[in-house]
Enzyme design. Sequence first.
Site, PDB file in Angstrom:
ATOM      1  NE  ARG A 133      -1.533  12.427   7.741  1.00 30.39           N
ATOM      2  CZ  ARG A 133      -1.433  13.853   8.118  1.00 30.39           C
ATOM      3  NH1 ARG A 133      -2.530  14.554   8.451  1.00 30.39           N
ATOM      4  NH2 ARG A 133      -0.362  14.731   7.619  1.00 30.39           N
ATOM      5  CB  SER A 152       9.004  13.491   6.991  1.00 28.62           C
ATOM      6  OG  SER A 152       7.733  13.549   6.058  1.00 28.62           O
ATOM      7  CB  VAL A 153       7.462   8.226   5.022  1.00 31.43           C
ATOM      8  CG1 VAL A 153       7.009   7.435   3.854  1.00 31.43           C
ATOM      9  CG2 VAL A 153       8.422   7.282   5.887  1.00 31.43           C
ATOM     10  CB  ILE A 163       7.076   7.457  14.422  1.00 29.53           C
ATOM     11  CG1 ILE A 163       8.518   6.463  14.377  1.00 29.53           C
ATOM     12  CG2 ILE A 163       6.984   8.026  13.044  1.00 29.53           C
ATOM     13  CD1 ILE A 163       9.836   7.395  13.833  1.00 29.53           C
ATOM     14  NE  ARG A 176      -7.482   4.467   5.701  1.00 33.37           N
ATOM     15  CZ  ARG A 176      -7.245   5.571   6.225  1.00 33.37           C
ATOM     16  NH1 ARG A 176      -7.436   6.089   7.477  1.00 33.37           N
ATOM     17  NH2 ARG A 176      -6.079   6.140   5.495  1.00 33.37           N
ATOM     18  CE  LYS A 211      10.209  13.645  13.783  1.00 32.47           C
ATOM     19  NZ  LYS A 211       8.915  13.956  14.614  1.00 32.47           N
ATOM     20  CE  LYS A 260      -1.654   1.415   4.108  1.00 24.81           C
ATOM     21  NZ  LYS A 260      -1.295   2.740   4.467  1.00 24.81           N
ATOM     22  CG  ASP A 305       3.323   1.767   9.633  1.00 20.21           C
ATOM     23  OD1 ASP A 305       2.947   2.775  10.403  1.00 20.21           O
ATOM     24  OD2 ASP A 305       3.534   1.936   8.457  1.00 20.21           O
TER      25      ASP A 305
HETATM   26  C1  EPZ Z   1       4.244   7.257   6.286  1.00 17.07           C
HETATM   27  O1  EPZ Z   1       3.154   8.502   6.852  1.00 17.07           O
HETATM   28  C2  EPZ Z   1       3.117   5.960   6.246  1.00 17.07           C
HETATM   29  N1  EPZ Z   1       2.109   6.367   5.388  1.00 17.07           N
HETATM   30  C3  EPZ Z   1       2.713   5.845   7.838  1.00 17.07           C
HETATM   31  O2  EPZ Z   1       2.032   4.433   7.622  1.00 17.07           O
HETATM   32  C4  EPZ Z   1       3.737   5.337   8.583  1.00 17.07           C
HETATM   33  O3  EPZ Z   1       3.153   5.364   9.879  1.00 17.07           O
HETATM   34  C5  EPZ Z   1       4.854   6.513   8.582  1.00 17.07           C
HETATM   35  O4  EPZ Z   1       5.015   7.000   7.163  1.00 17.07           O
HETATM   36  C6  EPZ Z   1       6.110   6.134   9.374  1.00 17.07           C
HETATM   37  O5  EPZ Z   1       6.761   5.260   8.994  1.00 17.07           O
HETATM   38  C7  EPZ Z   1       2.364   6.065   4.128  1.00 17.07           C
HETATM   39  O6  EPZ Z   1       3.538   5.882   3.661  1.00 17.07           O
HETATM   40  C8  EPZ Z   1       1.162   6.411   3.229  1.00 17.07           C
HETATM   41  P1  EPZ Z   1       6.101  10.603   8.296  1.00 17.07           P
HETATM   42  P2  EPZ Z   1       3.959   9.930   6.830  1.00 17.07           P
HETATM   43  O7  EPZ Z   1       5.778  12.073   7.474  1.00 17.07           O
HETATM   44  O8  EPZ Z   1       4.532  10.094   5.458  1.00 17.07           O
HETATM   45  C9  EPZ Z   1       6.110  14.241  11.674  1.00 17.07           C
HETATM   46  C10 EPZ Z   1       0.049   2.946   7.948  1.00 17.07           C
HETATM   47  O9  EPZ Z   1      -0.537   2.618   8.882  1.00 17.07           O
HETATM   48  N2  EPZ Z   1       5.800  15.090  10.375  1.00 17.07           N
HETATM   49  O10 EPZ Z   1       7.373   9.930   8.091  1.00 17.07           O
HETATM   50  O11 EPZ Z   1       2.491  10.764   7.012  1.00 17.07           O
HETATM   51  C11 EPZ Z   1       4.835  13.320  11.434  1.00 17.07           C
HETATM   52  O12 EPZ Z   1       3.993  13.872  12.479  1.00 17.07           O
HETATM   53  C12 EPZ Z   1       0.797   4.304   8.064  1.00 17.07           C
HETATM   54  O13 EPZ Z   1       0.064   2.291   6.915  1.00 17.07           O
HETATM   55  C13 EPZ Z   1       6.072  16.448  10.643  1.00 17.07           C
HETATM   56  O14 EPZ Z   1       5.975  16.940  11.862  1.00 17.07           O
HETATM   57  O15 EPZ Z   1       4.865   9.898   7.909  1.00 17.07           O
HETATM   58  C14 EPZ Z   1       5.578  12.136  12.351  1.00 17.07           C
HETATM   59  O16 EPZ Z   1       5.545  12.484  13.726  1.00 17.07           O
HETATM   60  C15 EPZ Z   1       0.300   5.244   9.046  1.00 17.07           C
HETATM   61  N3  EPZ Z   1       5.832  17.460   9.547  1.00 17.07           N
HETATM   62  C16 EPZ Z   1       6.831  12.217  11.639  1.00 17.07           C
HETATM   63  O17 EPZ Z   1       6.998  13.508  11.380  1.00 17.07           O
HETATM   64  C17 EPZ Z   1       5.677  16.903   8.134  1.00 17.07           C
HETATM   65  O18 EPZ Z   1       5.579  17.960   7.391  1.00 17.07           O
HETATM   66  C18 EPZ Z   1       6.943  11.023  10.653  1.00 17.07           C
HETATM   67  O19 EPZ Z   1       5.946  11.027   9.908  1.00 17.07           O
HETATM   68  C19 EPZ Z   1       5.537  15.812   8.123  1.00 17.07           C
HETATM   69  C20 EPZ Z   1       5.715  14.645   9.186  1.00 17.07           C
END
Ligand code: EPZ
Length: 421
Positions: free
Chosen positions: A94, A165-166, A331, A401, A163, A22, A309
Site C-alpha cells: 500500500r 493518518s501516517v 486504528i 515483508r 483524522k 521499514k 503494529d
Molecule cells: C501506516 O499505515 C503503517 N504503514 C502501518 O504499518 C501502520 O499500521 C499504520 O500506519 C498505523 O500506524 C507504513 O508506514 C508503510 P494510516 P497507513 O493512514 O499510513 C484510515 C505494518 O505492519 N485512513 O495512519 O496506511 C485507515 O483506514 C503496517 O508495518 C482513512 O480512512 O495508516 C486507518 O483506519 C501495516 N483514509 C487509519 O486511517 C485515508 O486516506 C490510520 O491509517 C488514510 C487512512
Amino acid sequence: MDKFLIKGPCKVKGTVNISGSKNASLPILAATILFDEPVEIKNLPNVKDIDTMLALIKSLGFGVKINKKKNSVLIKKTKNINTFASYSLVKTMRAGILVLGPLVSKFKKAKTSLPGGCLIGARPINYHLNALKKLGMNYRIEKGYVHAFVKSKLNGSCITFPKISVGATENAILAATLANGKTTLKNCAIEPEIKKDLTNFLNKAGARIRWIGKRTVEINGVKKLKKISYSVMGDRIECGTFCVAAAISQGNLKIKGFDPKLINTELNLLKKVGAKIKIDQNLISIIGPKKIKNIKFIKTKEYDGFPTDLQAQFMTLLCKATGKSIISESIFENRFMHVAELRRLGAKIIIKKNNAIIFGGTNFQGAELMSSDLRASVALVLATIVANGKSVINRIYHLDRGYEKIEKKLRSIGVNIKRLS
Ligand code: EPZ
C-alpha cells in the site's frame, strides 16, 4: 511457499541488532523522486516491501543501484522518467501510494494505481487525495487508477487532516516540499518515522520543514533538493517485538540499535507486566519476569500512544499473564486475525467488537498455523517460541515483508527455528 518449523519452549538470551526501519525507509525512498541529484540511502532493511518500493522507483525510470551487502541504495534521476505506478506493484504494498505526491509535485502528473483493500481494514486513501487536492492537484479515478495532474506547480495551503493518518501526512509533506510558498499541516501523524526521520532527511537535503506544535508542521517550499547520503533510523516495531520475545520467555536480551526514548509507552507497559528494563543510549537490556502480570486495559492509538503494529505481539504476551486483560484496537477495523491461530495454540480470547478479552494463564501447545499479515505472523512466532513442542507456521512470506533475517536473529538468541522451503 516457505514455512517455519519452531520447537519450543525456548528462552531468548544474548544480543540482537535492530535493522533499519521499514516504515521510515518507504517514505524516504518515495522522497527520492523529488531530487535531480543522486541520493544514497543507508541502513535499509533487506525486506520484501523495500524491494517492492525500489522496483516501483526503478519502473518510473530512476537509476537504482542496490548494494544488499551494505544495506544501501543509490538512486539517480535519468532522462527517461515516466509517471506511471502500476497495479502490479502498488497492489502488493500500500505504501506505493506515497509516490503520488512526489510525482505530481516534481513532474506535474501521475497515473497511480489505487492500492485497494487489505486484510486488516479497508484503508482508503481519501485523506491523501483531499490533501493533495488542496495543494492544487486535479484528479479523476478511472479503471482503478488515480489520474492526477497540476497545471503549473502545487501551491502551499493550510490543511487540517480530519483524522490522523501516517500515510496521508507523509504524502502531503512530500508534495509540499517543492510547492510554491508555505504549507501548514494540522492534526498530523507524529510517528518518529515522520517527525524525526522523514523530516531530518528532507531538511538535510535543503527542505524547510519545521514542526511548530505537537501535531502541526510548517513547510516552506524550496526550488530543489541537494545531493545527500542518509542513514535510516532503526525499526521501532522490530525493537518492540524483540522486547516482547524477552518478556514472554523469561529471556535476557540486549537490544542494540534503537533509541529507547522512542518506545517509552511500550517499555512502560512491559515494566507493568513485570519485565526488568535498563536503558542506555541505543541499548535496551530486558529480563522477562517469572510471572507475567496482566494489564487491565490497553488501547491502540496513534503515536505516542500504544502502536497497532505491536497489538498482536502484546496480545500473545498477555495470554500468558496471571489474570484477564483487554486490548482495544482503535486504528484498524479488522486487526484480530491472529486470534483464531492463537486459539489453536490454546489461547483463551474472546472478541467483542473492537475489544479482545484475553484470559491469561495459557500454556501454549505447539500446532500447525497460518500467517495472515505481517504483525499477526510475528505474534505466532512469539507464541510458538514458548509453546510446548513442535509448531509449523505456514505462509511466512508475510514475515519476509517486514522482518529482516528474522530466523537468523532468533537462532542467534537461542530459538530453535528452521525455514522449510
Ligand atoms: C501506516 O499505515 C503503517 N504503514 C502501518 O504499518 C501502520 O499500521 C499504520 O500506519 C498505523 O500506524 C507504513 O508506514 C508503510 P494510516 P497507513 O493512514 O499510513 C484510515 C505494518 O505492519 N485512513 O495512519 O496506511 C485507515 O483506514 C503496517 O508495518 C482513512 O480512512 O495508516 C486507518 O483506519 C501495516 N483514509 C487509519 O486511517 C485515508 O486516506 C490510520 O491509517 C488514510 C487512512
